[in-house]
Design an enzyme around this catalytic site. Structure first.
Site, PDB file in Angstrom:
ATOM      1  N   ASP A  88       0.850  -1.188   0.000  1.00  0.00           N
ATOM      2  CA  ASP A  88       0.000   0.000   0.000  1.00  0.00           C
ATOM      3  C   ASP A  88       0.889   1.244   0.000  1.00  0.00           C
ATOM      4  OD1 ASP A  88      -2.885   1.112   0.456  1.00  0.00           O
ATOM      5  OD2 ASP A  88      -1.618   2.187   1.908  1.00  0.00           O
ATOM      6  N   ASN A 148      -2.270  12.779  -4.118  1.00  0.00           N
ATOM      7  CA  ASN A 148      -3.219  13.194  -5.145  1.00  0.00           C
ATOM      8  C   ASN A 148      -3.703  14.609  -4.903  1.00  0.00           C
ATOM      9  OD1 ASN A 148      -3.413  11.247  -7.094  1.00  0.00           O
ATOM     10  ND2 ASN A 148      -4.898  10.003  -5.978  1.00  0.00           N
ATOM     11  N   HIS A 155      -4.346  14.402  -9.845  1.00  0.00           N
ATOM     12  CA  HIS A 155      -4.548  12.995 -10.248  1.00  0.00           C
ATOM     13  C   HIS A 155      -3.596  12.522 -11.347  1.00  0.00           C
ATOM     14  CE1 HIS A 155      -7.968  12.017  -7.700  1.00  0.00           C
ATOM     15  NE2 HIS A 155      -8.435  13.264  -7.937  1.00  0.00           N
ATOM     16  N   ASP A 169      -1.501   9.169 -11.025  1.00  0.00           N
ATOM     17  CA  ASP A 169      -1.478   8.014 -11.956  1.00  0.00           C
ATOM     18  C   ASP A 169      -0.050   7.653 -12.317  1.00  0.00           C
ATOM     19  OD1 ASP A 169      -4.221   7.998 -11.877  1.00  0.00           O
ATOM     20  OD2 ASP A 169      -4.486   9.014 -13.819  1.00  0.00           O
ATOM     21  N   GLU A 178      -4.599   2.326  -4.467  1.00  0.00           N
ATOM     22  CA  GLU A 178      -3.152   2.373  -4.333  1.00  0.00           C
ATOM     23  C   GLU A 178      -2.587   1.093  -3.737  1.00  0.00           C
ATOM     24  OE1 GLU A 178      -4.884   4.263  -0.591  1.00  0.00           O
ATOM     25  OE2 GLU A 178      -5.355   4.118  -2.729  1.00  0.00           O
TER      26      GLU A 178
END
Length: 641
Positions: free
Chosen positions: A502, A510, A515, A519, A546
């Protein structure tokens, strides 16, 4: 002394007279039997019993004639060749002929009388009995010359025994005075007359076979004279023209039986045969609504003159109908073969091409010139190899040809690709006689559609199992792989490890960088995970958001720790700035679980629970660290900051 010489001279004179007179006696007996052999064919129309009666009468007459020509050896004692016809009557004519012959001969001898009458009758009965014994001995087969010779010897024994044992003949010393000429000439007469009778039987058998063959032949047989009138016909001819006997057709011509135009046509053809001497072979005729094939040859006499003709006419109505149906079927088949899209070929049991249509040759453009009737499959395959019509032929050409030839006569379906990319379907089936029939279809369009469909399906499957952002396996693919791999490791009883990863403070990343940057961060993390595993069996998947998971089949907790450490180092080397993290860069927390046989078999999902629990502990204990759980026991924690 002088009287003794005179007696000896008298006996010599008698013996010389016996030989001289027996010559005429022998000629008469042989003549009588020969006349019977010559005229016996006249009795063929009568029953066998009548034939035997006639033969018995002739034999009895020959015996009587011999008695009439007898030599009087002493007053009342006559010697002759009467015994030979009686023995032959018994052997060749059986009981019926023997009874008639001996009764006639005995009656005449009784009428003649004399001192030796009783002895003569007994001797005649003995000769007849010898003939009957011979008849019953050979009744299951045809007599031969050896049988006649044995009969002669047996008859000689009867004659000698009669001259020795019968009182009148023995007292007159016939055996000494005339025994040899009487015995020898009776045996000679038996041999000569027996030979004549054997020949007569042989001729009768041959004639009977010829007559039977002529009469019962399935064809229509006939003989005509110079004016095309019937001399004789067989039974089929009688039935064809609806007569009852052969005699009813004798003397008739085709003008009495057929329409005048047809009769004139046949008459002129037959006259031409007899005038030219050239036979007519398989000439078609149509008689009584039936199809015929007639063959006619001229008949010649001993001087070579044509005296008539012999004809054989065969009824070919059914054959003509079958041939017509066969032609129609063949034409229909040819049209069907020419109009069909598939290629068809037939190979015999030895591998030679015995039939193919044009489509079959066109299906193989480079080797079509070798695919002709009479070509062997090995030569065709060699032509395929020479032109490189089919790619992928092994270097050992002869072994390939041998294997392909051997597999020709098996039921099989195969698909082959040609040099230009076209595809052919070849379906081979065996016939009952061992021949192999091959049906060739162009399946290029079907094959291309199949390949396109398979690629589309592959793409769809990849899309369904791949995460669009990171390019790694998605949650669905992970679930399938997890179930498959845990079951496999449970069967093998090998350890199975799982990493749950994680990204720390990813929401803050973010919110801070946006975003698109988030990504890109996920892509970098997935790259580091993929680079950290080295085996094809290891699976890296995006678990959600994630979170990532790594499946490590046949890997212990120690091995899983090494993979996790490699990932942490690679991520640290990327040094992705993260101002919202207490570490100033992007980090990850990792939970590890490991299990073996029993746990994997009973509750494989326990691995997920333990890895998730280890991940939770790693995050609550400060993040950026690796924590391993196994079998409900917590193992070492490692801070990777």
């Amino acid at each position: 002394m002088i009287s003794a010489l005179k007696v000896l001279e008298g006996e010599i004179h008698v013996v010389n007279g016996i030989w001289t007179q027996f010559g005429g006696n022998l000629s008469f007996v042989c003549l009588a039997i020969s006349l019977w052999a010559h005229f016996s064919t006249q009795f063929q129309r009568h029953s066998p019993q009548r034939q035997k009666i006639a033969f018995g009468i002739i034999a009895g007459g020959a015996s009587i004639g011999s008695i009439l020509l007898a030599v009087e050896y002493h007053p009342g004692i006559y010697i002759d060749l009467r015994f030979s016809p009686l023995a032959l009557a018994g052997m060749f004519g059986g009981p019926i002929a023997a009874v008639f012959a001996v009764v006639l001969a005995v009656a005449f001898r009784f009428a003649v009388g004399g001192a030796a009458m009783v002895d003569g009758i007994v001797a005649m009965a003995g000769a007849t009995g010898i003939g009957l014994i011979a008849h019953f001995w050979i009744r299951k087969r045809s007599p031969g010359l050896t049988d006649v010779a044995l009969l002669s010897l047996a008859l000689a024994g009867v004659i000698v025994a009669s001259m020795t044992m019968l009182p009148t003949l023995s007292s007159a010393d016939v055996l000494t005075g005339a025994g040899f000429p009487v015995t020898a000439l009776n045996c000679l007469a038996t041999m000569l007359c027996g030979f004549v009778l054997l020949k007569m039987q042989q001729w009768e058998l041959e004639r009977s076979i010829l007559v039977t063959a002529f009469s019962q032949s399935p064809d229509y047989l006939y003989v005509k004279d110079r004016n095309s009138r019937f001399i004789t016909v067989n039974e089929n001819m009688i039935r064809l023209y609806r007569f009852r006997t052969t005699a009813e057709m004798t003397g008739l011509s085709d003008f009495n039986l057929l329409s005048r135009p047809l009769a004139e046509e046949l008459y002129h053809l037959e006259q031409q045969v007899m005038e030219t001497g050239e036979p007519l072979i398989d000439c078609p005729e149509h008689i009584e609504g039936r199809s015929m094939l007639a063959s006619k040859v001229p008949l010649r006499d001993k001087q070579g003159r044509v005296i008539g003709l012999a004809g054989v006419t065969r009824d070919v109505t059914e054959r003509a109908a079958l041939e017509r149906e066969l032609r129609e079927s063949k034409n229909l088949l040819s049209h069907a073969m020419a109009g069909m899209s598939d290629g068809i070929a037939m190979y015999d049991k030895k591998g030679f091409l015995i039939f193919c249509n044009e489509q079959y040759r066109s299906a193989f453009p480079l080797s079509g010139d070798a695919r002709v009737v009479g070509a062997h499959i090995s030569d065709i395959l060699r032509r395929v190899a020479e032109t490189e019509e089919r790619p992928g032929i092994p270097e050992d050409l002869e072994a390939w040809i041998k294997a392909a030839t051997a597999s020709l006569h098996t039921n099989k379906d195969e698909e082959v690709q040609l040099h230009n990319g076209d595809w052919r379907s070849i379906r081979t089936r065996l016939a009952e006689d061992g021949a192999a029939m091959a049906v060739v279809s162009d399946i290029t369009a079907t094959k291309e559609a199949e390949i396109a469909l398979r690629l589309s399906a592959e793409q769809l499957r990849n899309l369904a199992e791949t995460d669009g952002l990171t390019g790694m396996a998605n949650r669905r693919a992970f679930d399938e792989a997890f179930a498959r791999e845990t079951a496999g490791n449970a069967r093998k009883n090998t350890p199975f490890s799982l990493l749950m990863v994680d990204i720390d403070r990813f929401k803050a990343y973010n919110d801070t960088y946006g975003h698109p940057a988030g990504d890109q961060c996920l892509r970098v993390v997935s790259k580091c995970l993929r680079q950290s595993v080295s085996r094809p069996a290891d699976i890296v998947a995006r678990y959600g958001g994630e979170e990532f998971v790594v499946l490590l089949p046949a890997t212990s907790a120690k091995g899983a720790m090494i993979v996790a450490e490699q990932f942490a180092r690679r991520l640290a080397q990327e040094n992705i700035v993260h101002s919202g993290s207490e570490f100033g860069r992007v980090t990850a927390s990792i939970g590890i679980s490991c299990a073996t046989g029993a746990t994997l078999r009973i509750n494989p999902n326990r691995l997920l629970s333990e890895a998730d629990a280890a991940l939770y502990d790693a995050k609550t204990q400060g993040r950026n660290r690796i924590l391993a759980h196994a079998s409900d026991e917590r193992h070492g924690m490692k801070d990777v900051g």
